[in-house]
Design an enzyme around this catalytic site. Structure first.
Site, mmCIF file in Angstrom:
data_model
loop_
_atom_site.group_PDB
_atom_site.id
_atom_site.type_symbol
_atom_site.label_atom_id
_atom_site.label_comp_id
_atom_site.label_asym_id
_atom_site.label_seq_id
_atom_site.Cartn_x
_atom_site.Cartn_y
_atom_site.Cartn_z
ATOM 1 N N ASN A 12 0.865 -1.187 0.000
ATOM 2 C CA ASN A 12 0.000 0.000 0.000
ATOM 3 C C ASN A 12 0.898 1.232 0.000
ATOM 4 O OD1 ASN A 12 -1.847 2.021 0.442
ATOM 5 N ND2 ASN A 12 -2.338 1.411 2.549
ATOM 6 N N LYS A 14 0.042 4.232 -0.266
ATOM 7 C CA LYS A 14 -0.647 5.407 0.316
ATOM 8 C C LYS A 14 -0.451 6.630 -0.603
ATOM 9 C CE LYS A 14 0.151 3.426 4.821
ATOM 10 N NZ LYS A 14 -0.025 3.575 6.246
ATOM 11 N N HIS A 100 -9.602 0.834 4.573
ATOM 12 C CA HIS A 100 -8.340 1.047 5.305
ATOM 13 C C HIS A 100 -8.638 1.921 6.522
ATOM 14 C CE1 HIS A 100 -4.304 2.342 6.315
ATOM 15 N NE2 HIS A 100 -3.869 1.296 5.630
ATOM 16 N N GLU A 102 -7.098 4.280 7.830
ATOM 17 C CA GLU A 102 -6.908 5.733 7.668
ATOM 18 C C GLU A 102 -8.174 6.357 7.102
ATOM 19 O OE1 GLU A 102 -3.203 5.432 5.513
ATOM 20 O OE2 GLU A 102 -2.209 4.877 7.376
ATOM 21 N N GLU A 171 -5.402 -5.347 10.389
ATOM 22 C CA GLU A 171 -4.415 -4.284 10.603
ATOM 23 C C GLU A 171 -4.722 -3.570 11.917
ATOM 24 O OE1 GLU A 171 -2.497 -2.984 6.718
ATOM 25 O OE2 GLU A 171 -4.314 -1.820 6.887
ATOM 26 N N GLY A 177 2.155 2.161 10.715
ATOM 27 C CA GLY A 177 3.050 3.309 10.562
ATOM 28 C C GLY A 177 3.728 3.729 11.854
ATOM 29 N N SER A 216 3.253 -2.246 10.297
ATOM 30 C CA SER A 216 4.714 -2.235 10.494
ATOM 31 C C SER A 216 5.364 -3.568 10.141
ATOM 32 C CB SER A 216 5.061 -1.816 11.928
ATOM 33 O OG SER A 216 4.622 -0.488 12.164
#
Ligand code: PEP
Length: 263
Positions: A12, A14, A100, A102, A171, A177, A216
């Site tokens: 990904n 991003k 996702h 985010e 996730e 991150g 991560s």
């Protein structure tokens, strides 16, 4: 990793590598990932680079597939800034990341909206990678399994229509991150729970659906995670922006897939 499921490593990107840099990264991956034939590889560039990255991979005769990072459930209309399944297809994408964290957190995407997107992706014959996961507060409050259950149950009806077509990515939000990775045992516990939820729909859905770990994942922790029985691959963010790191993770998956076949 289980011998009956083909591992999948997805990158990904991003909001990075959206221009010529994306094409360069794709070209480097096309070269470095020629020897990972037992692993499905998917990369998700930003929308601006989807078509160019697809062309670059085709030019290099690469088997790497391309994913959108998002799509709208409607196929066209007054949805400024959105991208539809047919637009993803025009750009050469065959997969799409949906839900996702985010987007769930920053843009308020609900389980219902995620479900509608998964339905639209399946209708359009774009394979969904559905992301689920808990926040740190939810984990500390002991709510991980119930939070993940609600997110997974929102989409199992659509995933169940064609078992194995879609993918689930677990996730944990606190691991994305941040450099904090879930331990292989903690991740396995949630993956096994997700497989149990898929089994509520059908045993075939449970055994055929690949469940990726994301948060991560790096070359130095991938082996421990990918060795777990119910972890079928990874959704890789930061480490997917360097061809060398992403390739290393794919090679670890390739090695484990070979081992799993011979045992
Ligand atoms: C992600 O965004 O899906 C992700 C897993 O990111 P990172 O690997 O950087 O934690």
């Amino acid at each position: 990793m289980h011998p009956s499921r083909r591992p999948l490593i997805a990158g990904n990107w991003k909001m990075n590598a959206g221009g010529a840099d994306g094409c360069e990264l794709a070209a480097a991956l096309a070269k470095s990932l020629r020897e990972t034939g037992d692993v499905d590889i998917v990369i998700a560039p930003p929308a601006t680079a989807l078509a160019a990255v697809s062309n670059e991979l085709n030019k290099n005769k690469s088997s790497i597939a391309v994913a959108g990072q998002n799509m709208h459930p409607e196929d066209a209309g007054a949805f400024t800034g959105e991208i539809s399944s047919s637009m993803l297809k025009i750009c050469g994408a065959t997969w799409v990341i949906i839900g996702h964290s985010e987007r769930r957190q920053l843009l308020g995407e609900s389980d219902g909206f995620v479900r509608d997107k998964v339905a639209a992706a399946c209708r359009a014959e774009i394979r969904p990678i559905v992301c689920v996961g808990e926040t740190l507060d939810q984990r500390e409050a002991g709510q991980t399994l119930e939070v993940v259950a609600a997110q997974v149950r929102a989409v199992t009806g659509h995933l169940g229509a064609t078992p194995g077509y879609g993918v689930v990515a677990y996730e944990p939000i606190w691991a994305i991150g941040t450099g904090k990775v879930a331990s292989p045992e903690d991740a396995q516990q949630v993956h096994s729970h997700i497989r149990g939820l898929l089994n509520e729909v059908s045993p075939e859905l449970a055994t055929s659906t690949r469940i990726l770990y994301g948060g991560s994942m790096k070359p130095n922790n991938a082996e421990g995670l990918l060795s777990q029985h119910d972890i079928d691959g990874g959704l890789v963010g930061g480490a997917s922006l360097q061809a060398s790191g992403f390739t290393k993770i794919a090679e670890i998956a390739q090695g484990l897939a070979q081992q799993a076949k011979t045992h």
